[in-house]
Write a protein that holds these residues in place. Structure first.
Motif, PDB file in Angstrom:
ATOM      1  N   LEU A  93       0.852  -1.179   0.000  1.00 42.21           N
ATOM      2  CA  LEU A  93       0.000   0.000   0.000  1.00 42.21           C
ATOM      3  C   LEU A  93       0.889   1.231   0.000  1.00 42.21           C
ATOM      4  CD1 LEU A  93      -2.727   1.431   0.212  1.00 42.21           C
ATOM      5  CD2 LEU A  93      -2.564   1.214   2.703  1.00 42.21           C
ATOM      6  N   ASP A  94       0.913   1.955  -1.115  1.00 44.98           N
ATOM      7  CA  ASP A  94       1.622   3.229  -1.198  1.00 44.98           C
ATOM      8  C   ASP A  94       0.626   4.309  -0.803  1.00 44.98           C
ATOM      9  OD1 ASP A  94       2.981   5.525  -1.795  1.00 44.98           O
ATOM     10  OD2 ASP A  94       3.710   4.866  -3.746  1.00 44.98           O
ATOM     11  N   ALA A  95       0.699   4.724   0.441  1.00 47.13           N
ATOM     12  CA  ALA A  95      -0.333   5.603   1.000  1.00 47.13           C
ATOM     13  C   ALA A  95      -0.129   7.074   0.673  1.00 47.13           C
ATOM     14  CB  ALA A  95      -0.397   5.423   2.522  1.00 47.13           C
ATOM     15  N   THR A  96       1.010   7.415   0.097  1.00 49.58           N
ATOM     16  CA  THR A  96       1.300   8.802  -0.299  1.00 49.58           C
ATOM     17  C   THR A  96       1.930   8.758  -1.690  1.00 49.58           C
ATOM     18  OG1 THR A  96       3.410   8.621   0.899  1.00 49.58           O
ATOM     19  CG2 THR A  96       1.587   9.674   2.064  1.00 49.58           C
ATOM     20  N   ALA A  97       1.148   8.395  -2.686  1.00 53.71           N
ATOM     21  CA  ALA A  97       1.692   7.991  -3.983  1.00 53.71           C
ATOM     22  C   ALA A  97       2.417   9.101  -4.740  1.00 53.71           C
ATOM     23  CB  ALA A  97       0.566   7.421  -4.859  1.00 53.71           C
ATOM     24  N   GLY A  98       1.965  10.344  -4.614  1.00 54.67           N
ATOM     25  CA  GLY A  98       2.620  11.429  -5.342  1.00 54.67           C
ATOM     26  C   GLY A  98       2.627  11.178  -6.836  1.00 54.67           C
ATOM     27  N   GLU A 117      -3.672   8.731  -3.376  1.00 52.76           N
ATOM     28  CA  GLU A 117      -3.225  10.121  -3.480  1.00 52.76           C
ATOM     29  C   GLU A 117      -4.408  11.035  -3.204  1.00 52.76           C
ATOM     30  OE1 GLU A 117      -1.655  13.455  -3.434  1.00 52.76           O
ATOM     31  OE2 GLU A 117      -0.301  11.744  -3.695  1.00 52.76           O
ATOM     32  N   ARG A 118      -4.214  11.972  -2.262  1.00 59.29           N
ATOM     33  CA  ARG A 118      -5.332  12.815  -1.847  1.00 59.29           C
ATOM     34  C   ARG A 118      -5.410  14.138  -2.587  1.00 59.29           C
ATOM     35  NH1 ARG A 118      -3.797  14.840   4.299  1.00 59.29           N
ATOM     36  NH2 ARG A 118      -1.875  15.975   3.788  1.00 59.29           N
ATOM     37  N   SER A 119      -4.322  14.576  -3.246  1.00 58.73           N
ATOM     38  CA  SER A 119      -4.377  15.807  -4.032  1.00 58.73           C
ATOM     39  C   SER A 119      -5.080  15.536  -5.345  1.00 58.73           C
ATOM     40  CB  SER A 119      -2.970  16.333  -4.310  1.00 58.73           C
ATOM     41  OG  SER A 119      -2.998  17.278  -5.366  1.00 58.73           O
ATOM     42  N   PRO A 120      -6.175  16.228  -5.642  1.00 53.38           N
ATOM     43  CA  PRO A 120      -6.894  15.945  -6.897  1.00 53.38           C
ATOM     44  C   PRO A 120      -6.066  16.220  -8.147  1.00 53.38           C
ATOM     45  CG  PRO A 120      -7.787  17.900  -5.805  1.00 53.38           C
ATOM     46  CD  PRO A 120      -6.858  17.251  -4.838  1.00 53.38           C
ATOM     47  N   HIS A 121      -5.177  17.202  -8.103  1.00 49.71           N
ATOM     48  CA  HIS A 121      -4.361  17.510  -9.277  1.00 49.71           C
ATOM     49  C   HIS A 121      -3.310  16.437  -9.519  1.00 49.71           C
ATOM     50  CE1 HIS A 121      -5.795  21.400  -7.613  1.00 49.71           C
ATOM     51  NE2 HIS A 121      -6.122  21.610  -8.884  1.00 49.71           N
ATOM     52  N   ILE A 122      -2.619  16.033  -8.450  1.00 47.58           N
ATOM     53  CA  ILE A 122      -1.605  14.988  -8.598  1.00 47.58           C
ATOM     54  C   ILE A 122      -2.276  13.663  -8.960  1.00 47.58           C
ATOM     55  CG2 ILE A 122       0.241  13.747  -7.422  1.00 47.58           C
ATOM     56  CD1 ILE A 122       0.669  16.235  -5.696  1.00 47.58           C
ATOM     57  N   HIS A 123      -3.439  13.408  -8.378  1.00 46.46           N
ATOM     58  CA  HIS A 123      -4.182  12.187  -8.701  1.00 46.46           C
ATOM     59  C   HIS A 123      -4.513  12.151 -10.188  1.00 46.46           C
ATOM     60  CE1 HIS A 123      -7.605   9.397  -8.943  1.00 46.46           C
ATOM     61  NE2 HIS A 123      -7.101   8.822  -7.858  1.00 46.46           N
ATOM     62  N   LEU A 144      -6.430   3.967  -6.439  1.00 49.26           N
ATOM     63  CA  LEU A 144      -7.746   4.126  -5.837  1.00 49.26           C
ATOM     64  C   LEU A 144      -8.291   5.517  -6.152  1.00 49.26           C
ATOM     65  CD1 LEU A 144      -7.276   2.474  -2.316  1.00 49.26           C
ATOM     66  CD2 LEU A 144      -8.125   1.440  -4.428  1.00 49.26           C
ATOM     67  N   PRO A 145      -9.609   5.710  -6.029  1.00 48.01           N
ATOM     68  CA  PRO A 145     -10.170   7.053  -6.217  1.00 48.01           C
ATOM     69  C   PRO A 145      -9.497   8.053  -5.295  1.00 48.01           C
ATOM     70  CG  PRO A 145     -11.920   5.418  -6.143  1.00 48.01           C
ATOM     71  CD  PRO A 145     -10.654   4.706  -5.768  1.00 48.01           C
ATOM     72  N   CYS A 146      -9.478   9.302  -5.702  1.00 47.10           N
ATOM     73  CA  CYS A 146      -8.819  10.358  -4.930  1.00 47.10           C
ATOM     74  C   CYS A 146      -9.407  10.411  -3.523  1.00 47.10           C
ATOM     75  CB  CYS A 146      -9.007  11.704  -5.636  1.00 47.10           C
ATOM     76  SG  CYS A 146      -8.059  13.045  -4.894  1.00 47.10           S
ATOM     77  N   GLN A 147      -8.548  10.207  -2.520  1.00 47.32           N
ATOM     78  CA  GLN A 147      -9.008  10.143  -1.143  1.00 47.32           C
ATOM     79  C   GLN A 147      -7.821  10.243  -0.206  1.00 47.32           C
ATOM     80  OE1 GLN A 147     -10.258   6.028   0.025  1.00 47.32           O
ATOM     81  NE2 GLN A 147      -9.542   5.464  -2.019  1.00 47.32           N
ATOM     82  N   ASP A 148      -8.115  10.475   1.064  1.00 48.62           N
ATOM     83  CA  ASP A 148      -7.092  10.431   2.084  1.00 48.62           C
ATOM     84  C   ASP A 148      -6.767   8.976   2.389  1.00 48.62           C
ATOM     85  OD1 ASP A 148      -6.177  10.422   5.105  1.00 48.62           O
ATOM     86  OD2 ASP A 148      -5.911  12.471   4.373  1.00 48.62           O
ATOM     87  N   SER A 149      -5.511   8.708   2.721  1.00 43.55           N
ATOM     88  CA  SER A 149      -5.084   7.324   2.917  1.00 43.55           C
ATOM     89  C   SER A 149      -5.849   6.618   4.028  1.00 43.55           C
ATOM     90  CB  SER A 149      -3.579   7.276   3.217  1.00 43.55           C
ATOM     91  OG  SER A 149      -3.262   8.092   4.326  1.00 43.55           O
ATOM     92  N   TRP A 181       7.023  22.918  -7.300  1.00 46.92           N
ATOM     93  CA  TRP A 181       5.685  22.999  -7.872  1.00 46.92           C
ATOM     94  C   TRP A 181       4.673  22.204  -7.058  1.00 46.92           C
ATOM     95  CZ3 TRP A 181       6.991  22.326 -13.825  1.00 46.92           C
ATOM     96  CH2 TRP A 181       7.775  23.432 -14.222  1.00 46.92           C
ATOM     97  N   LEU A 182       5.083  21.062  -6.523  1.00 50.25           N
ATOM     98  CA  LEU A 182       4.164  20.277  -5.709  1.00 50.25           C
ATOM     99  C   LEU A 182       3.832  20.995  -4.408  1.00 50.25           C
ATOM    100  CD1 LEU A 182       5.473  16.634  -6.219  1.00 50.25           C
ATOM    101  CD2 LEU A 182       3.589  17.798  -7.381  1.00 50.25           C
ATOM    102  N   GLN A 183       4.777  21.837  -3.941  1.00 49.54           N
ATOM    103  CA  GLN A 183       4.508  22.617  -2.734  1.00 49.54           C
ATOM    104  C   GLN A 183       3.333  23.568  -2.929  1.00 49.54           C
ATOM    105  OE1 GLN A 183       8.192  24.576  -1.822  1.00 49.54           O
ATOM    106  NE2 GLN A 183       9.211  22.711  -1.158  1.00 49.54           N
ATOM    107  N   VAL A 184       3.117  23.998  -4.160  1.00 47.92           N
ATOM    108  CA  VAL A 184       1.985  24.879  -4.454  1.00 47.92           C
ATOM    109  C   VAL A 184       0.670  24.128  -4.272  1.00 47.92           C
ATOM    110  CG1 VAL A 184       0.865  26.267  -6.253  1.00 47.92           C
ATOM    111  CG2 VAL A 184       3.363  26.255  -6.052  1.00 47.92           C
ATOM    112  N   LEU A 185       0.690  22.825  -4.577  1.00 40.43           N
ATOM    113  CA  LEU A 185      -0.539  22.026  -4.549  1.00 40.43           C
ATOM    114  C   LEU A 185      -0.791  21.378  -3.197  1.00 40.43           C
ATOM    115  CD1 LEU A 185      -0.181  20.158  -7.975  1.00 40.43           C
ATOM    116  CD2 LEU A 185      -1.371  22.314  -7.518  1.00 40.43           C
ATOM    117  N   CYS A 186       0.266  21.081  -2.454  1.00 33.76           N
ATOM    118  CA  CYS A 186       0.130  20.292  -1.225  1.00 33.76           C
ATOM    119  C   CYS A 186       0.837  20.968  -0.063  1.00 33.76           C
ATOM    120  CB  CYS A 186       0.725  18.891  -1.414  1.00 33.76           C
ATOM    121  SG  CYS A 186       0.114  17.990  -2.838  1.00 33.76           S
ATOM    122  N   ALA A 187       0.155  21.074   1.044  1.00 33.91           N
ATOM    123  CA  ALA A 187       0.774  21.632   2.246  1.00 33.91           C
ATOM    124  C   ALA A 187       1.601  20.562   2.941  1.00 33.91           C
ATOM    125  CB  ALA A 187      -0.312  22.140   3.192  1.00 33.91           C
ATOM    126  N   TYR A 188       2.661  20.992   3.624  1.00 33.89           N
ATOM    127  CA  TYR A 188       3.438  20.052   4.411  1.00 33.89           C
ATOM    128  C   TYR A 188       2.583  19.531   5.569  1.00 33.89           C
ATOM    129  CZ  TYR A 188       7.593  21.840   2.039  1.00 33.89           C
ATOM    130  OH  TYR A 188       8.520  22.195   1.101  1.00 33.89           O
TER     131      TYR A 188
END
Length: 242
Positions: A93-98, A117-123, A144-149, A181-188
């Motif tokens: 299970l890759d829970a933070t696929a990026g 992957e929970r970011s809709p853009h990265i997904h 899997l569909p876009c969702q939190d792990s 660029w991913l920092q723009v889409l996803c918060a730490y």
């Protein structure tokens, strides 16, 4: 991500957060730091009017293609950290696929990988990348569909893999464009989120939890791993669960 940060060019998947723009000039005029659109048949991110190559998911070109070569995969530290499957558990299970790069590596090594992957853009980019991937590789990867792990249904896993974003130590100009660029889409993630993520991964009772960290970063959630596979820039911390 603020809505103003990303401009969506014509043809983007429906329902993505952001502001629709007619073209790059419009995006620049409206102050968008990034745009998403189609570049060489791939869904991609880039700076409007910028000179850097757009970022997309591609499993076969350049450095990623080299990492996926059969003679190279077995030498990757991530694969060594995963160890050999047992009890007929081949599922990861890759829970933070990026962008799916590590997931592809695991799939090429013979594991069946479920990606979250929970970011809709990265997904959306990941879904497009899988569409273009070699069939033998994509057959081993299930997005899997876009969702939190933490919403993933229970299953029997050999390992749960975590690669939470971590602030770069370098000055911003030296950070790779992928991360910038991913920092723009996803918060730490906040410390409480990291602690909850690791606790959740362990609660799934896999054989092991593998966490990717920058080489000099502290242990995730302050929890000491059983051992680590260390490289020059990153390490893979392994928590043995039985």
């Amino acid at each position: 991500m603020s809505k103003a940060a990303l401009g969506l060019l014509p043809g983007c998947p429906e329902g993505l957060p952001g502001q629709a723009v007619a073209d790059e000039l419009s995006a620049q005029a409206q102050g968008h730091s990034l745009v998403m659109g189609w570049y060489q048949d791939a869904l991609a991110l880039w700076v409007p009017g910028g000179k850097e190559t757009p970022l997309s998911v591609n499993f076969t070109d350049g450095k990623q293609g080299y990492r996926l070569s059969p003679e190279r995969v077995r030498h990757e530290r991530l694969i060594k950290a995963l160890g050999k499957p047992r009890d007929d558990r081949h599922q990861i299970l890759d829970a933070t696929a990026g962008l799916g790069r590590d997931a592809a590596l695991m799939a090429q090594a013979g594991f069946d990988v479920t990606l979250v992957e929970r970011s809709p853009h990265i997904h959306a980019m990941l879904e497009d990348g899988l569409r273009r991937a070699p069939p033998a590789l994509s057959a081993k990867m299930t997005l899997l569909p876009c969702q939190d792990s933490v919403q993933v249904p229970a299953d029997v896993w050999h390992a749960v893999y975590l690669d939470p974003m971590f602030p770069a130590r370098e000055k911003s100009a030296a950070v790779k464009k992928d991360l910038r660029w991913l920092q723009v889409l996803c918060a730490y993630p906040q410390p409480a989120e990291e602690e909850a993520l690791l606790a959740w991964a362990m609660s799934l009772q896999p054989h092991r939890v593998v966490v990717k960290r920058p080489g000099k970063a502290p242990d995730l959630a302050g929890k000491t791993p059983g051992f680590s596979q260390k490289g020059k820039a990153v390490r893979f911390d392994v928590y043995l669960m039985g």
